[in-house]
Design an enzyme around this catalytic site. Sequence first.
Site, PDB file in Angstrom:
ATOM      1  N   SER A  23      14.098  -4.100  18.986  1.00 34.52           N
ATOM      2  CA  SER A  23      13.813  -4.411  17.578  1.00 34.52           C
ATOM      3  C   SER A  23      14.325  -5.775  17.139  1.00 34.52           C
ATOM      4  CB  SER A  23      14.426  -3.336  16.678  1.00 34.52           C
ATOM      5  OG  SER A  23      15.827  -3.267  16.896  1.00 34.52           O
ATOM      6  N   ASN A 111      24.629   3.357  14.307  1.00 35.58           N
ATOM      7  CA  ASN A 111      24.000   4.111  13.212  1.00 35.58           C
ATOM      8  C   ASN A 111      24.629   3.767  11.859  1.00 35.58           C
ATOM      9  OD1 ASN A 111      22.713   5.201  15.365  1.00 35.58           O
ATOM     10  ND2 ASN A 111      23.546   7.276  15.138  1.00 35.58           N
ATOM     11  N   THR A 156      -9.135  -2.521 -25.644  1.00 32.96           N
ATOM     12  CA  THR A 156      -8.907  -1.229 -24.996  1.00 32.96           C
ATOM     13  C   THR A 156     -10.243  -0.887 -24.355  1.00 32.96           C
ATOM     14  OG1 THR A 156      -9.564   0.060 -26.922  1.00 32.96           O
ATOM     15  CG2 THR A 156      -7.229  -0.501 -26.763  1.00 32.96           C
ATOM     16  N   HIS A 157     -10.194  -0.275 -23.193  1.00 34.29           N
ATOM     17  CA  HIS A 157     -11.429   0.007 -22.425  1.00 34.29           C
ATOM     18  C   HIS A 157     -12.218  -1.272 -22.154  1.00 34.29           C
ATOM     19  CE1 HIS A 157     -10.657   4.179 -23.739  1.00 34.29           C
ATOM     20  NE2 HIS A 157     -10.410   3.617 -24.917  1.00 34.29           N
ATOM     21  N   SER A 278     -15.749 -23.274  -3.416  1.00 31.87           N
ATOM     22  CA  SER A 278     -16.640 -22.493  -2.561  1.00 31.87           C
ATOM     23  C   SER A 278     -17.226 -23.408  -1.496  1.00 31.87           C
ATOM     24  CB  SER A 278     -17.759 -21.888  -3.411  1.00 31.87           C
ATOM     25  OG  SER A 278     -18.877 -21.592  -2.596  1.00 31.87           O
ATOM     26  N   LYS A 284     -18.311 -24.181  -7.991  1.00 31.48           N
ATOM     27  CA  LYS A 284     -17.367 -23.087  -8.202  1.00 31.48           C
ATOM     28  C   LYS A 284     -15.910 -23.546  -8.271  1.00 31.48           C
ATOM     29  CE  LYS A 284     -17.948 -19.275  -8.468  1.00 31.48           C
ATOM     30  NZ  LYS A 284     -18.182 -18.240  -7.457  1.00 31.48           N
ATOM     31  N   ASN A 286     -12.563 -21.194  -8.297  1.00 26.96           N
ATOM     32  CA  ASN A 286     -12.218 -19.769  -8.227  1.00 26.96           C
ATOM     33  C   ASN A 286     -10.719 -19.498  -8.376  1.00 26.96           C
ATOM     34  OD1 ASN A 286     -14.926 -19.137  -7.719  1.00 26.96           O
ATOM     35  ND2 ASN A 286     -14.653 -19.468  -5.517  1.00 26.96           N
ATOM     36  N   GLU A 291      -6.343 -13.550  -7.348  1.00 27.53           N
ATOM     37  CA  GLU A 291      -6.992 -12.441  -6.644  1.00 27.53           C
ATOM     38  C   GLU A 291      -6.108 -11.965  -5.494  1.00 27.53           C
ATOM     39  OE1 GLU A 291     -11.063 -13.622  -5.626  1.00 27.53           O
ATOM     40  OE2 GLU A 291     -11.139 -14.626  -7.561  1.00 27.53           O
ATOM     41  N   TYR A 318      20.851  10.636  12.193  1.00 24.95           N
ATOM     42  CA  TYR A 318      20.066   9.461  12.563  1.00 24.95           C
ATOM     43  C   TYR A 318      18.971   9.816  13.563  1.00 24.95           C
ATOM     44  CZ  TYR A 318      18.659   4.947  14.376  1.00 24.95           C
ATOM     45  OH  TYR A 318      17.908   3.867  14.741  1.00 24.95           O
ATOM     46  N   LYS A 326      12.763  -1.404   8.635  1.00 25.43           N
ATOM     47  CA  LYS A 326      12.970  -2.827   8.370  1.00 25.43           C
ATOM     48  C   LYS A 326      11.678  -3.587   8.085  1.00 25.43           C
ATOM     49  CE  LYS A 326      16.987  -2.389  11.095  1.00 25.43           C
ATOM     50  NZ  LYS A 326      16.531  -0.978  11.335  1.00 25.43           N
TER      51      LYS A 326
HETATM   52  N1  ARG Z   1      18.109  -0.644  15.960  1.00 25.07           N
HETATM   53  C1  ARG Z   1      18.555   0.608  15.413  1.00 25.07           C
HETATM   54  C2  ARG Z   1      18.021   0.746  13.971  1.00 25.07           C
HETATM   55  O1  ARG Z   1      17.699  -0.221  13.396  1.00 25.07           O
HETATM   56  C3  ARG Z   1      20.039   0.665  15.372  1.00 25.07           C
HETATM   57  C4  ARG Z   1      20.595   1.994  15.580  1.00 25.07           C
HETATM   58  C5  ARG Z   1      20.322   2.469  16.937  1.00 25.07           C
HETATM   59  N2  ARG Z   1      21.001   3.689  17.194  1.00 25.07           N
HETATM   60  C6  ARG Z   1      20.700   4.449  18.213  1.00 25.07           C
HETATM   61  N3  ARG Z   1      21.383   5.511  18.352  1.00 25.07           N
HETATM   62  N4  ARG Z   1      19.753   4.164  19.037  1.00 25.07           N
HETATM   63  O2  ARG Z   1      17.943   1.808  13.447  1.00 25.07           O
END
Ligand code: ARG
Length: 472
Positions: A23, A111, A156-157, A278, A284, A286, A291, A318, A326
Amino acid sequence: MKKLWGARFKAELHESAKKFTYSLGVDHELLGAEIKVSMAHALMLGKVGIISQRDSRVLVSGLWKVLATLKKKSICHMINEYEDIHTLIQSELEKKVGKLARKLHTGRSRNDLVATSMRLYLKEKIVTVLEAITQFQAILLTQAEKNRSVIIPGYTHLQRAQVVLLAHHFLAYVEMLERDKSRLLDARKRMNQCPLGAGALAGSGLSIHRMFVAKLLGFEKPTANSLDSVSDRDFALETLAAIAILFTHLSRLAEDLILWNSQEFGFIVLDDQFSTGSSLMPHKKNPDILELVRGKSGEAYGNLISLLVTMKGLPLAYNRDMQEDKKPLFASLHLAANAFSVLNGVVRTLRVDEANCERASKDSFLFATDVLEYLVKKKVPFLEAHSIVGSLVRRAVDSHSTLSGLSFETYRKYSTAFRKDVFDLFDPKVSAAGKQSFGSTKPELVARQIRLAKERLKDESKRFKQMRHQQR
Ligand code: ARG
């Protein structure tokens, strides 16, 4: 040291599994927060004597060095090498302080670590969003002030209803955004508890001092339940929900401005800097940016739904599913920052076409309700008055006239309560000035709202600045 675990395994993690689980590509965003959390943790370990004071100091200065190194480095080429930001920091720390680095993770788990870093990170980011909203509100207020005598039809509407001050319309958005800020502040208040020390799920057998860490990091106190500490992502959900609602407001503002900028309305003209052309139709101009503000609210909702679905039905405590918190969270924060950076310019540079506003707000039917209230003031029962004015409207429409174009005799045919002064009502200024109730579009009340809002924004700006400084 490229992993924080491994001794109990005979084989290396398969490449495909690595790719799927790593990650760092996303959570490197937590670098600053993570370093702070680790510093507080190292100081605490030294304070309670789990490690020596000297070791504690060396770890902290090592973490400073890690921060300096990693800030400069591009993380891109490391994302397949290190599992996550925790692992990367640990490994860099080892390069700086040697084996001592291995003491840092004492009494904590990833965790509780990730939950703490996320909260710390988010507490800071929320202040940035609060400041961005406040700045944008100030721009809306400037437009409200600059155009304080401009009157437009209110709808309104999407049907012409009654006239309102353009400033009143801008102030409506200032109010919405104020609620958005209060939602974010509220979420921030609830996330102000520190999960570190909850360990993997059950707490720690070591004599760690959770209150010390919590205070050092600027949290109000440690979280109360270790299971909840590592499995809670309400703080992210609440922020995502607040941003989703914020985008509802921004999308509505965008839509109002798009309509007003159309030839059909013609109330405003967007600046060339914030308009697009455009590829086919040379004439145009725009409102693409607005938007896209409207369009990108889809992403803000998606981010909220994404995390809600991820969290739904997870057993305590966990689970790795939660790593998926994230991407949507960071995305919504970036989305909000980007939206404001462009909206500021759009609203600051838009020009109000006063002549078109005036023309539109002269439509005589916009004053039908004023005629009705005129009768009510003459003691005609409301529903009777409603029916009288309704009949006059029908008569005007049928005879291709306007409400003010009917003769006084015609008015008298429908009610003897009418005097000649009824025709004074067909004036946008009179209509707006005639409003009396609190919160209405009466110019004095609107001016007061502008004043109050400006004072409030000033106080809030100070408060948010303080909050930002406290986070350092
Ligand atoms: N990368 C993990 C997260 O963002 C961190 C925690 C990982 N813990 C584990 N027991 N694998 O949640």
